[in-house]
Enzyme design. Structure first.
Site, PDB file in Angstrom:
ATOM      1  N   LYS A 119       0.864  -1.188   0.000  1.00 28.70           N
ATOM      2  CA  LYS A 119       0.000   0.000   0.000  1.00 28.70           C
ATOM      3  C   LYS A 119       0.902   1.241   0.000  1.00 28.70           C
ATOM      4  O   LYS A 119       2.114   1.172   0.117  1.00 28.70           O
ATOM      5  CB  LYS A 119      -0.896   0.041   1.247  1.00 28.70           C
ATOM      6  CG  LYS A 119      -1.739  -1.196   1.491  1.00 28.70           C
ATOM      7  CD  LYS A 119      -2.894  -1.329   0.529  1.00 28.70           C
ATOM      8  CE  LYS A 119      -3.718  -2.581   0.846  1.00 28.70           C
ATOM      9  NZ  LYS A 119      -4.789  -2.804  -0.148  1.00 28.70           N
ATOM     10  N   SER A 226      -9.882  -1.105  -1.817  1.00 29.46           N
ATOM     11  CA  SER A 226      -8.691  -1.386  -1.018  1.00 29.46           C
ATOM     12  C   SER A 226      -9.050  -1.641   0.431  1.00 29.46           C
ATOM     13  O   SER A 226      -9.738  -0.840   1.072  1.00 29.46           O
ATOM     14  CB  SER A 226      -7.714  -0.203  -1.100  1.00 29.46           C
ATOM     15  OG  SER A 226      -6.611  -0.394  -0.231  1.00 29.46           O
TER      16      SER A 226
END
Length: 278
Positions: A119, A226
């Site tokens: 990420k 996400s």
């Protein structure tokens, strides 16, 4: 007799060669660079499903998370970094530690499952992070956003997991053009990168998260697709990530496969060889 001795010696040399190769590969993966293949679309369009990259482990120094995990369910192998280096877990410190920077794309161990995630780091220790109307707020100030056109991809199963993309213009049929609004986001400190929008959903409006000392806040660039620090790890998300859980920084895509396997060289994307990660 001489022939048998020669044959025996050849077998021994072969075993030595294999052992040395494994040791060298182990040192390389533990201390220098770890290979990583992008399995999901949470970082589009910065990273695509099928991107293959090496994670720079020297960037942040070393902790228990630097030990490699060897997971091969097909062969019944599940050796976790915790199994090898768990003795060093728990102090939230690193050897030769370097500080990650806001905007870095980072591979880290999930605080609960131990699986590797990738990420973007958006929140540093002490920061107050919030999403408001789909706009990231850091310490009460919205980040700078500029329109950057539309991201397009084909609506079909992607990667070995055969994941189908979510579309802002969807649902679209098999083989149709799937689109998402693309914006350029500039974080405090000046790092600019693309983010994508699919729809309005709960993760677009959150409470204020205060990042604890020694922890970091991560989000995917494909914001509506996400699982990241916006959801506590006890609820299946990532939550705050401890310093010691960082594995390394992703700097460059080596190559990228649009097919089910990175070995399917005829599916490699010609525009992603050695592509720098912004």
């Amino acid at each position: 007799m001489a022939s048998e001795d020669k044959k025996s010696g050849g077998i021994v040399e072969t075993i030595k060669t294999v052992v040395y190769a494994l040791l060298i590969a182990g040192v390389f993966r533990t201390f220098l660079f770890q290979p990583f293949w992008i399995p999901s679309g949470s970082m589009k369009d910065t990273l695509l499903i099928g991107d293959f990259l090496f994670v720079n482990k020297m960037a942040y120094g070393y902790s228990y998370a630097s030990c490699p995990s060897i997971i091969a369910p097909r062969f019944g192998i599940n050796i976790d970094a915790q199994d090898i280096c768990g003795i060093f877990d728990g102090d939230n410190k690193r050897l030769f530690g370097g500080e990650p920077q806001r905007g870095d794309v980072v591979v880290f161990r999930h605080p609960v499952t131990g699986r590797d995630f990738i990420k973007r780091l958006v929140g540093l220790p002490g920061d107050k992070v919030q999403m408001r109307g789909g706009v990231l707020q850091i310490n009460g100030t919205p980040v700078q956003l500029e329109p950057a056109g539309v991201f397009e991809e084909i609506a079909t199963a992607q990667g070995p997991q055969r994941l189908r993309p979510r579309c802002e213009n969807g649902p679209v049929g098999e083989g149709g053009v799937c689109t998402k609004t693309r914006m350029t986001e500039t974080l405090p400190g000046g790092v600019s990168h693309s983010i994508l929008n699919i729809t309005t959903q709960g993760s677009d409006n959150t409470s204020v998260y205060t990042v604890p000392e020694g922890h970091y806040f991560f989000m995917g660039d494909n914001r509506d697709n996400s699982s990241d620090s916006r959801v506590p790890n006890i609820a299946g998300g990532v939550g705050f990530v401890p310093y010691e859980n960082l594995v390394g920084r992703a700097d460059r895509v080596m190559f990228s496969s649009a097919g089910r396997s990175m070995l399917f060289f005829w599916t490699w994307r010609s525009d992603r060889f050695f592509k720098a990660i912004q």
